[in-house]
Design a protein around this motif. Structure first.
Motif, mmCIF file in Angstrom:
data_model
loop_
_atom_site.group_PDB
_atom_site.id
_atom_site.type_symbol
_atom_site.label_atom_id
_atom_site.label_comp_id
_atom_site.label_asym_id
_atom_site.label_seq_id
_atom_site.Cartn_x
_atom_site.Cartn_y
_atom_site.Cartn_z
ATOM 1 N N ALA A 61 -12.134 -0.241 -23.484
ATOM 2 C CA ALA A 61 -13.187 -0.435 -22.174
ATOM 3 C C ALA A 61 -13.844 0.784 -22.357
ATOM 4 O O ALA A 61 -13.509 2.034 -21.755
ATOM 5 C CB ALA A 61 -11.977 -0.504 -20.908
ATOM 6 N N ARG A 152 -13.166 -15.279 -16.480
ATOM 7 C CA ARG A 152 -12.268 -14.341 -15.877
ATOM 8 C C ARG A 152 -11.509 -14.908 -14.653
ATOM 9 O O ARG A 152 -12.191 -15.368 -13.592
ATOM 10 C CB ARG A 152 -12.887 -13.075 -15.354
ATOM 11 C CG ARG A 152 -11.846 -12.071 -14.839
ATOM 12 C CD ARG A 152 -12.434 -10.765 -14.587
ATOM 13 N NE ARG A 152 -11.696 -10.014 -13.753
ATOM 14 C CZ ARG A 152 -11.914 -8.564 -13.440
ATOM 15 N NH1 ARG A 152 -13.045 -8.173 -13.770
ATOM 16 N NH2 ARG A 152 -11.249 -7.697 -12.715
ATOM 17 N N SER A 205 -6.362 -1.300 -12.382
ATOM 18 C CA SER A 205 -6.087 -0.257 -13.125
ATOM 19 C C SER A 205 -5.165 0.533 -12.760
ATOM 20 O O SER A 205 -4.731 0.410 -11.352
ATOM 21 C CB SER A 205 -7.485 0.426 -13.304
ATOM 22 O OG SER A 205 -7.625 1.316 -14.315
ATOM 23 N N GLY A 242 -5.700 -1.962 -17.814
ATOM 24 C CA GLY A 242 -4.958 -1.553 -16.849
ATOM 25 C C GLY A 242 -3.551 -0.716 -16.859
ATOM 26 O O GLY A 242 -3.081 -0.332 -15.751
ATOM 27 N N LEU A 243 -3.158 -0.660 -18.144
ATOM 28 C CA LEU A 243 -1.700 -0.030 -18.163
ATOM 29 C C LEU A 243 -2.043 1.376 -17.570
ATOM 30 O O LEU A 243 -3.027 1.909 -18.205
ATOM 31 C CB LEU A 243 -1.265 -0.009 -19.719
ATOM 32 C CG LEU A 243 0.021 0.407 -19.740
ATOM 33 C CD1 LEU A 243 0.936 -0.416 -19.147
ATOM 34 C CD2 LEU A 243 0.314 0.391 -21.438
ATOM 35 N N GLU A 277 -7.931 -4.866 -23.491
ATOM 36 C CA GLU A 277 -9.073 -4.137 -23.100
ATOM 37 C C GLU A 277 -8.495 -2.698 -22.377
ATOM 38 O O GLU A 277 -8.930 -2.383 -21.369
ATOM 39 C CB GLU A 277 -9.647 -4.653 -22.240
ATOM 40 C CG GLU A 277 -10.601 -6.078 -22.486
ATOM 41 C CD GLU A 277 -11.310 -6.687 -21.372
ATOM 42 O OE1 GLU A 277 -11.230 -6.231 -20.260
ATOM 43 O OE2 GLU A 277 -11.891 -7.792 -21.571
ATOM 44 N N PRO A 278 -7.845 -1.846 -23.121
ATOM 45 C CA PRO A 278 -7.376 -0.625 -22.572
ATOM 46 C C PRO A 278 -8.271 0.333 -22.509
ATOM 47 O O PRO A 278 -9.149 0.515 -23.531
ATOM 48 C CB PRO A 278 -6.241 -0.244 -23.541
ATOM 49 C CG PRO A 278 -6.653 -0.720 -24.869
ATOM 50 C CD PRO A 278 -7.415 -2.126 -24.473
HETATM 51 N N1 LLP Z 1 -11.461 -4.505 -18.391
HETATM 52 C C1 LLP Z 1 -11.957 -4.697 -17.223
HETATM 53 C C2 LLP Z 1 -12.532 -5.798 -16.860
HETATM 54 C C3 LLP Z 1 -12.041 -3.434 -16.207
HETATM 55 O O1 LLP Z 1 -12.616 -3.695 -15.193
HETATM 56 C C4 LLP Z 1 -11.487 -2.522 -16.542
HETATM 57 C C5 LLP Z 1 -11.341 -1.044 -15.757
HETATM 58 C C6 LLP Z 1 -10.665 -2.079 -17.927
HETATM 59 C C7 LLP Z 1 -10.577 -3.170 -18.682
HETATM 60 C C8 LLP Z 1 -10.027 -1.134 -18.170
HETATM 61 O O2 LLP Z 1 -8.838 -0.605 -17.170
HETATM 62 P P1 LLP Z 1 -8.154 0.580 -17.692
HETATM 63 O O3 LLP Z 1 -7.355 0.284 -18.964
HETATM 64 O O4 LLP Z 1 -8.847 1.778 -17.777
HETATM 65 O O5 LLP Z 1 -7.251 0.468 -16.480
HETATM 66 N N2 LLP Z 1 -12.434 4.799 -11.775
HETATM 67 C C9 LLP Z 1 -11.332 4.097 -11.681
HETATM 68 C C10 LLP Z 1 -10.946 3.156 -12.382
HETATM 69 C C11 LLP Z 1 -11.675 1.928 -12.570
HETATM 70 C C12 LLP Z 1 -11.265 0.842 -13.462
HETATM 71 C C13 LLP Z 1 -12.257 -0.332 -13.630
HETATM 72 N N3 LLP Z 1 -12.149 -1.258 -14.465
HETATM 73 C C14 LLP Z 1 -10.313 5.456 -11.728
HETATM 74 O O6 LLP Z 1 -10.870 6.557 -11.894
HETATM 75 O O7 LLP Z 1 -9.215 5.368 -11.581
#
Ligand code: LLP
Length: 423
Positions: A61, A152, A205, A242-243, A277-278
Motif C-alpha cells: 500500500a 470493494r 488499519s 490493515g494488519l 495490500e499491507p
Molecule cells: N488498502 C486500502 C484500500 C487502504 O485504504 C489501506 C490503508 C491499506 C490497504 C493499507 O493499510 P495498512 O496495512 O497500512 O493498515 N493514516 C492512518 C492510516 C490510514 C490507512 C488508510 N488505508 C494512520 O496513520 O494510522
C-alpha cells in the motif's frame, strides 16, 4: 533480522543496522526520518513466506510510505502496488513495479486517473460505487480497453481500531454494502468493456486482533460462492491491508503467519488468486523520526521537552492520539528518568507527541528517536508554519543515503506566485 534487531543500542548509542544515528546527526540537520532497508526487506519477505501456500500477489500500500527508494527496494523483491491516486500509479511505475502488479483502490477515481490506469493496463480497479463503475465502463469503451474490476465490499464488521481508521462499518464511506453486492455485479456484467474478476475488502488499519479479519473473510467467501453461482467467474480475492504493528513493547499483534493461515483456511477452497495490500506492517517499524531537544521548559505544572520535530513532520499523535515510543539516542544504563510532555514547536496545543511520558532525562541538544514512524509519517507531513518537511534517509548495513532532501527555503517560497497586479 526483524525491526527490533535493526534498531538497537551498542556502546550506549542507538544504531540502525551498522550505523550510529548520532554519527548521521553530525552530518545532516534534524529532524530526519531514518529507515532500515533490512527491516523493510525482512518484513516483506515475511509476507512472501507466510503467503507462499497460495497464489498471492503482495501489493504494498503505497500510501503508507511512497518514497521512491522504498518502492524500489520493494519492487526488486517482486512487490506489486496498491495505489489510490494518479500520483501513486506514477510513483509505482517509476519504481519499476509493473502495471500488471498494480491494483487501483480509492473512493473517488477521477476520469483522468481512470484513463491513465487503463492505458497502462493495470491489474485491476477496486471499484467503490455504481457511478464509478459506469464511468470506468464509458472510458474503457472510448479507449477500446477492457477494465478488469473487483468491487470493494463493505462487510459491516467492526475492526476495533481507531474510529478515524476504521473503514468496514456500514456507516463508513467505503465500498459497496455487502447486501447490494450481487446487484452491482449483475449490473457490471451488463456493461461494455468491463471484465469482472474479483472481490475486494479492506476493513481498516492497525488491526490488533484476528477476529475482524475472520468475520470479513468469511463474508467474502460466502459472497464469492454466491457470485459464482450467479454465473460470474471470480478469480481474484483482494483481502486489503490493515494488519497492525507493535507501537508499544509487549502489545499482542497477530503474526503475519497467523493472518496468512487464516486467509488460507477461509479462502483456499475458492481457488482464487489472493491479493494482500499491507502498508504499515511493511514499513511502520522500519523507520524512526530523529529529533533534537530545542529546550527543556519547566512549566507551572508540567515539564516540557520541546523538540525540533513537530506535528507538521509527524501528525499521528495529534490526529489519532497515537502512541509512539520516544527514546533518547544516547542510552546510559544508569541514567535517571523524568516525566515530560513531549511537544513540537508548532503554534498549536495539539502539537504534542506524548503527555506525561517518562523517559531518560534529557538536556538541550540531546537527540531523541520517535519510534515506529516508517508508515504514515513522512507521507502525511506538511510545511505548516513554513517548517520544511524533514529529510529522509535510508540505511543499508554500513551505508546510508539521503532518499529525500528537504527543499531549500528559496525553492519553497518561490513556488508561490505573485499576481501581476501586486507587482
Ligand atoms: N488498502 C486500502 C484500500 C487502504 O485504504 C489501506 C490503508 C491499506 C490497504 C493499507 O493499510 P495498512 O496495512 O497500512 O493498515 N493514516 C492512518 C492510516 C490510514 C490507512 C488508510 N488505508 C494512520 O496513520 O494510522
Amino acid at each position: 533480522m526483524n525491526s527490533n534487531q535493526a534498531f538497537y543500542y551498542r556502546n550506549e548509542q542507538l544504531f540502525v543496522e551498522d550505523i550510529a544515528i548520532n554519527d548521521i546527526a553530525k552530518q545532516i540537520t534534524t529532524p530526519f526520518y531514518c529507515y532500515s532497508s533490512r527491516a523493510i526487506t525482512d518484513n516483506f519477505i515475511q509476507y512472501q513466506q507466510a503467503f507462499a501456500k497460495q497464489d498471492t500477489l503482495i501489493c504494498y500500500a503505497v500510501k503508507a510510505n511512497s518514497n521512491q527508494a522504498i518502492l524500489t527496494t520493494l519492487a526488486k523483491l517482486g512487490a506489486g502496488a496498491d495505489v489510490v491516486s494518479l500520483g501513486e500509479i506514477k510513483r509505482a511505475l517509476t519504481a519499476n513495479i509493473p502495471a500488471n502488479k498494480i491494483v487501483f483502490s480509492g473512493v473517488a477515481k477521477t476520469a483522468e486517473e481512470i484513463e491513465f490506469a487503463l492505458k497502462q493496463n493495470i491489474f485491476q480497479f477496486n471499484i467503490e460505487s455504481e457511478p464509478e463503475l459506469e464511468q470506468i465502463s464509458t472510458i474503457a469503451t472510448r479507449l477500446n480497453k477492457i477494465a478488469a474490476v473487483s468491487f470493494r465490499i463493505n462487510p459491516d464488521v467492526n475492526a476495533n481500531t481507531h474510529a478515524k481508521i476504521t473503514t468496514g462499518k456500514a456507516e463508513n464511506k467505503f465500498g459497496i454494502p455487502i447486501d447490494k453486492a450481487r446487484n452491482i455485479y449483475k449490473k457490471a456484467a451488463s456493461l461494455p468493456n468491463i471484465k469482472i474478476q474479483g472481490v475486494d475488502v479492506h476493513i481498516g488499519s492497525q488491526l490488533t486482533e484476528i477476529t475482524p479479519f475472520k468475520e470479513a473473510f468469511a463474508k467474502v467467501a460466502e459472497l464469492v460462492n454466491a457470485l459464482n453461482s450467479d454465473g460470474h467467474t471470480i478469480s481474484v480475492i483482494d483481502i486489503g491491508g490493515g494488519l497492525g504493528i507493535e507501537y508499544q513493547a509487549n502489545e499482542s499483534i497477530p503474526k503475519v503467519t497467523e493472518y496468512a493461515e487464516l486467509a488460507y483456511q477461509q479462502l483456499a477452497s475458492l481457488k482464487c488468486k489472493i491479493i494482500v495490500e499491507p502498508g504499515r506492517s511493511i514499513v511502520g517499524n522500519a523507520g524512526v523520526l530523529v529529533s533534537k531537544v530545542v529546550y527543556v521548559k519547566k512549566g507551572e505544572q508540567r515539564q516540557f521537552l520541546i523538540l525540533d520535530a513537530g506535528m507538521n513532520d509527524m501528525i499521528r499523535p495529534s490526529m489519532y492520539d497515537a502512541y509512539h515510543d520516544i527514546i533518547r539516542v544516547k542510552n546510559s544504563p544508569n541514567s535517571s528518568e523524568q516525566t515530560y510532555d513531549i511537544v513540537g514547536p508548532v503554534c498549536e496545543t495539539g502539537d504534542t507527541f506524548a503527555k506525561a511520558r517518562k523517559i531518560a532525562t534529557c538536556q538541550q541538544d540531546d537527540l531523541v528517536a520517535i519510534k515506529s514512524c516508517g508508515a504514515y509519517g513522512a507521507v502525511m507531513s506538511s510545511a505548516y508554519n513554513t517548517r520544511l518537511p524533514a529529510t529522509e534517509i535510508m540505511i543499508n548495513q554500513n551505508q546510508w543515503c539521503v532518499i529525500k532532501d528537504r527543499p531549500s527555503y528559496e525553492e519553497y517560497i518561490n513556488a508561490d506566485k505573485i499576481p501581476a497586479w501586486l507587482e
